[in-house]
Scaffold this motif. Structure first.
Motif, PDB file in Angstrom:
ATOM      1  N   ASP A  59     -43.039  56.538  32.762  1.00 52.49           N
ATOM      2  CA  ASP A  59     -44.227  56.217  33.555  1.00 52.49           C
ATOM      3  C   ASP A  59     -44.638  54.751  33.412  1.00 52.49           C
ATOM      4  O   ASP A  59     -45.713  54.353  33.844  1.00 52.49           O
ATOM      5  CB  ASP A  59     -45.393  57.135  33.174  1.00 52.49           C
ATOM      6  N   PRO A  87     -47.454  56.263  41.441  1.00 47.67           N
ATOM      7  CA  PRO A  87     -46.837  57.203  40.494  1.00 47.67           C
ATOM      8  C   PRO A  87     -46.774  56.679  39.055  1.00 47.67           C
ATOM      9  O   PRO A  87     -46.784  57.471  38.119  1.00 47.67           O
ATOM     10  CB  PRO A  87     -45.417  57.379  41.033  1.00 47.67           C
ATOM     11  N   LEU A  88     -46.712  55.370  38.874  1.00 46.27           N
ATOM     12  CA  LEU A  88     -46.587  54.827  37.520  1.00 46.27           C
ATOM     13  C   LEU A  88     -47.968  54.679  36.882  1.00 46.27           C
ATOM     14  O   LEU A  88     -48.947  54.415  37.563  1.00 46.27           O
ATOM     15  CB  LEU A  88     -45.920  53.447  37.554  1.00 46.27           C
ATOM     16  N   TRP A 122     -41.440  54.458  41.440  1.00 48.41           N
ATOM     17  CA  TRP A 122     -41.436  55.415  40.333  1.00 48.41           C
ATOM     18  C   TRP A 122     -40.087  55.416  39.659  1.00 48.41           C
ATOM     19  O   TRP A 122     -39.141  54.795  40.143  1.00 48.41           O
ATOM     20  CB  TRP A 122     -41.808  56.812  40.827  1.00 48.41           C
ATOM     21  N   LYS A 123     -40.012  56.070  38.520  1.00 45.63           N
ATOM     22  CA  LYS A 123     -38.760  56.087  37.773  1.00 45.63           C
ATOM     23  C   LYS A 123     -38.302  57.511  37.569  1.00 45.63           C
ATOM     24  O   LYS A 123     -39.088  58.381  37.216  1.00 45.63           O
ATOM     25  CB  LYS A 123     -38.971  55.444  36.399  1.00 45.63           C
TER      26      LYS A 123
END
Lengths: 266, 560
Positions: free
Chosen positions: B67, B259-260, B557-558
């Motif tokens: 994150d 998202p992060l 995002w990841k």
């Protein structure tokens, strides 16, 4: 007035001016960072002292051990091997071990962080700091250790042939005590001056090492300031480096006085 | 599981006895007996100590969690105040902290609503009235309303404003057409311009139009640039000099949550370190890489190279006032003689595109698609040179800066151009100047000083560069860029018309006509548009590069 005297006077005035500025806390404003130079330089001083101090300590430990060991096993295979390593260590520019260490211990296996003083995403802590410190310290300490080892070896070899040592040996002092106390003390006296000189060497090496490891210290700051021609910052950085170096030399001289009675008489 | 611990337990531990022997000879301070190892002796202690020091920190977390995104850039930020800074590295951070009234449509440089949900142009193109989104707050809780917008532009433009002195605003020339800014309702702001000025929206969409929190400016004054407060998807947490800028998700963001949870921008000034960090996984995104480094990552598994051509132009100004380039045939000859594809392939390693005319291709709405770049044709060029009666008695002077923002590799480019020109019988000598000295010289015009000069610009509207660099009346005036003294009254008229026309389609037609005329007059050697590249690790998703070269990470995002 001779030109040397004039040059010295000029230098004195310049240094006094620099110190006055430093004391007044006003070294101008950095062009590239848009911050007061004094703030920037002082905040970078801590990391540099940590790096150079640790490297000096680690280098002394490595160098002293290797040098004494070589002297003890003079002309035997261990000595020859160590002398080869010392020669290698002295002749390798400090950035090379830095690059190799990064590749072998950080990039390939991912054991150590590649750069920085703290983890970029974590919240720090002593282990975090230590893991960031290890590779840069090691790369600086290798060269420093080699220099120290060479001095230590030659000093120890010389001291071991001197009368007081032979006398002590004749009186039946154990080898362990002989080396640990008598030889070591003689070596330390010589080494202190060497270490003073070495501090300058390490500060110079810090320019490379701090750049390779992106250490937030004075060396990297100076390199970057030179890169963008940030004159006030360059001046401030060099002033602090100079003062640092002079202080270390002074300290080394004082310790030398304390360790070597002959120097006191002179 | 830390691999080094496993390695030790399986391999190193049995080897410890041997290790102790080796180490014992390196440790005369504790063992003067030499390598002879006594069982149960103390010699092992420092060995284990050393092992502990080396091994334990080796298990530190070296890769960021899923994150958190770590971005490596080439420089330490200078200021995080959008009105003060114009440095690319700073702007990439700002794009995630702030929003403006107007933003860019993703993938283009077209202005679209951002904090203003709509706008109206009235009074013949002089009045711009923006209606703000409701219930938007800055990160410090200050409501975003008309008052806050007025505060921003008063600070920027009004020398009498009490907060005008809280920074130096190099980009306020973008808004020099603004006469007044006033609140016409709680959530409505009206800008009145001195005269109709169509590029206004595009300028407002540029990073200089990002809005700062009035409360924060009042609180921090000159230090605001180190305590930025905006309305963006991320809020500012910490700036450790030379180490990182840390941003955190703005949990009260008015749009879709990113998202992060955290963004980290690291200034890694050495490219070697940026590459090493990327390979080791300590960094997810690496920027500001040279063409060599990008090429190295292109075929590497686990990484992606993202590229985007910007609204950038790299060209040589030709001195159109003095011989030989007062002759259009000579200017055409130069354009035909230089092998631009070769320049881009060999000198820039493919990190650029050939340009045609004074409007870059990414400004798609105004770009003239019918124009073709001058083909490489040395035969034709040589003919034109002969036709023009150029004798080449004395070499021409090509001025280049040693380096500069957006200049790519000026000296190497100039060298290659010199070679190409020599083939068609135009000898040039290169003179390299330091960037500031170079700009000072160009500001006085090329007349009497040189025949060709390298220049590059980033723009956000077709007006920006043309109006400064191709207008008759601005030749050789300080701070204007028409160093080659190009003058074509037809072009001037087109430019003025385009400034007054708020209808985008009609404006686009004017710029297409302008590009055609300029291209055919050839006051420049048209060379290239820079393509920016970055390398990301494969698990990073939802990241695209914008033509503005800003880095919008709100949708990134990841993968775990």
């Amino acid at each position: 007035m001779s030109s040397t005297i004039r040059a010295r006077l000029l230098m004195l005035v310049l240094v006094l001016l620099g110190v006055t500025l430093l004391l007044s806390g006003d070294l101008g404003r950095s062009v590239s960072l848009d911050r007061p130079v004094a703030d920037v330089v002082l905040s970078a001083l801590g990391p540099t002292l940590l790096l150079v101090g640790s490297a000096l300590a680690a280098g002394s430990l490595i160098g002293l051990s290797a040098g004494l060991s070589a002297a003890r096993h003079q002309r035997r295979i261990g000595d020859r091997l160590l002398r080869l390593l010392i020669l290698l260590g002295i002749s390798t520019p400090s950035l090379l071990p830095g690059l190799l260490l990064v590749l072998v211990f950080a990039v390939w296996p991912g054991w150590f962080p590649v750069s920085g003083l703290h983890s970029a995403f974590g919240d720090g802590g002593p282990w975090d700091l230590l893991s960031h410190l290890l590779l840069p310290v090691l790369s600086l300490a290798l060269a420093a250790g080699a220099v120290i080892a060479r001095t230590t070896r030659s000093a120890a070899v010389e001291i071991m042939q001197q009368d007081p040592i032979r006398m002590a040996r004749a009186r039946g002092i154990g080898e362990r005590r002989l080396h640990r106390v008598h030889v070591l003390k003689g070596v330390l006296g010589r080494l202190v001056l060497e270490v003073g000189w070495l501090a300058g060497f390490l500060i110079g090496g810090a320019l490379y090492i701090e750049t390779i490891f992106q250490w937030p210290g004075l060396g990297r700051l100076l390199v970057e300031a030179i890169g963008v021609r940030d004159i006030p910052l360059i001046q401030g950085g060099i002033l602090v480096f100079t003062i640092l170096y002079l202080l270390v030399r002074l300290l080394a001289d004082l310790v030398h006085l304390w360790l070597d009675p002959r120097a006191r008489d002179a | 599981m830390c691999p080094i611990r496993t390695a030790i337990s399986t391999f190193l531990a049995p080897a410890t006895v041997a290790g102790r022997q080796v180490f014992a000879c390196l440790w005369p301070l504790t063992s003067v007996e030499g390598p002879r190892l006594r069982s149960g002796g103390r010699e092992g202690v420092p060995w284990f100590f050393l092992l502990a020091v080396v091994v334990l920190p080796g298990c530190a977390e070296t890769q960021p969690p899923a994150d958190v995104l770590v971005v490596a850039q080439a420089a330490e930020p200078r200021s995080l105040d959008p009105h003060v800074t114009s440095t690319r590295t700073d702007l990439r951070i700002l794009a995630n902290l702030y929003e403006g009234l107007v933003g860019y449509r993703p993938g283009t440089l077209d202005p679209v609503p951002a904090l203003a949900h709509s706008w109206k142009i009235s009074n013949g193109g002089r009045d711009y009235t923006f209606r703000l989104k409701s219930a938007v707050r800055f990160h410090d809780g200050t409501p975003l309303n008309a008052e806050a917008v007025v505060f921003n532009f008063q600070r920027l433009l009004n020398p009498a404003d009490p907060y005008h002195g809280t920074g130096r605003f190099p980009l306020n020339s973008l808004y020099e057409q603004v006469e007044t800014v006033e609140a016409v309702g709680v959530l409505a702001v009206r800008f009145r311009l001195k005269e109709p000025f169509a590029p206004f929206l595009a300028n407002l969409a540029s990073p200089s139009g990002l809005l700062v929190s009035p409360t924060a400016v009042q609180r921090w004054g000159k230090d605001y640039g180190r305590h930025p407060v905006g309305t963006g998807p991320y809020r500012f947490v910490e700036w450790s000099p030379a180490q990182r800028v840390l941003l955190e998700r703005n949990d009260s963001y008015h749009g879709a949550w990113p998202p992060l949870t955290r963004l980290v921008f690291r200034p890694l000034t050495s490219q070697m370190t940026r590459v090493a960090e990327l390979m080791a996984g300590g960094v997810d995104v690496a920027l500001d890489l040279t063409a060599d480094a990008l090429t190295a990552f292109r075929d590497r598994a686990g990484f992606q190279v993202l590229e985007q051509t910007g609204a950038h132009l790299w060209y040589l100004i030709l001195n159109t006032r003095e011989p030989p380039f007062d002759d259009r045939r000579m200017r055409l000859a130069v354009n035909l003689a230089v092998y631009k594809d070769g320049l881009i392939r060999d000198v820039l390693q493919g990190t650029a595109d050939v340009i045609t005319g004074p409007v870059p291709k990414v400004l798609g709405w105004a770009y003239n698609r019918r124009l073709r770049p001058y083909d490489y044709d040395p035969g034709q060029a040589r003919m034109l040179v002969e036709e023009a009666g150029y004798d080449g008695a004395r070499p021409l002077r090509l001025l280049v800066p040693a380096g500069g923002p957006e200049m790519m590799e000026p000296v190497a480019m100039a060298t290659a151009i010199k070679r190409d020109l020599a083939v068609v019988g135009i000898e040039v000598e290169i003179e390299v100047l330091e960037w500031n000295a170079y700009l000072a010289l160009l500001n006085q015009g090329l007349a009497g000083k040189g025949h060709l000069a390298a220049m590059a610009s980033m723009i956000n509207d077709p007006d920006t560069l043309s109006y400064q660099a191709l207008r008759c009346s601005v030749s050789a005036k300080p701070n204007e860029l028409n160093a080659g003294d190009y003058c074509n009254t037809e072009v001037d008229i087109l430019m003025e018309q385009a400034r007054w026309t708020t209808n985008k389609l009609r404006r686009a037609a004017l710029y297409r006509k302008l590009a055609e005329t300029v291209h055919s007059d050839a006051p420049w050697l048209e060379v290239a548009s820079r393509r920016e590249g970055l390398v990301v690790r494969d698990r990073v998703r939802g990241l695209t590069l914008e033509p503005s070269f800003l880095l919008d990470l709100s949708k990134t995002w990841k993968q775990r």
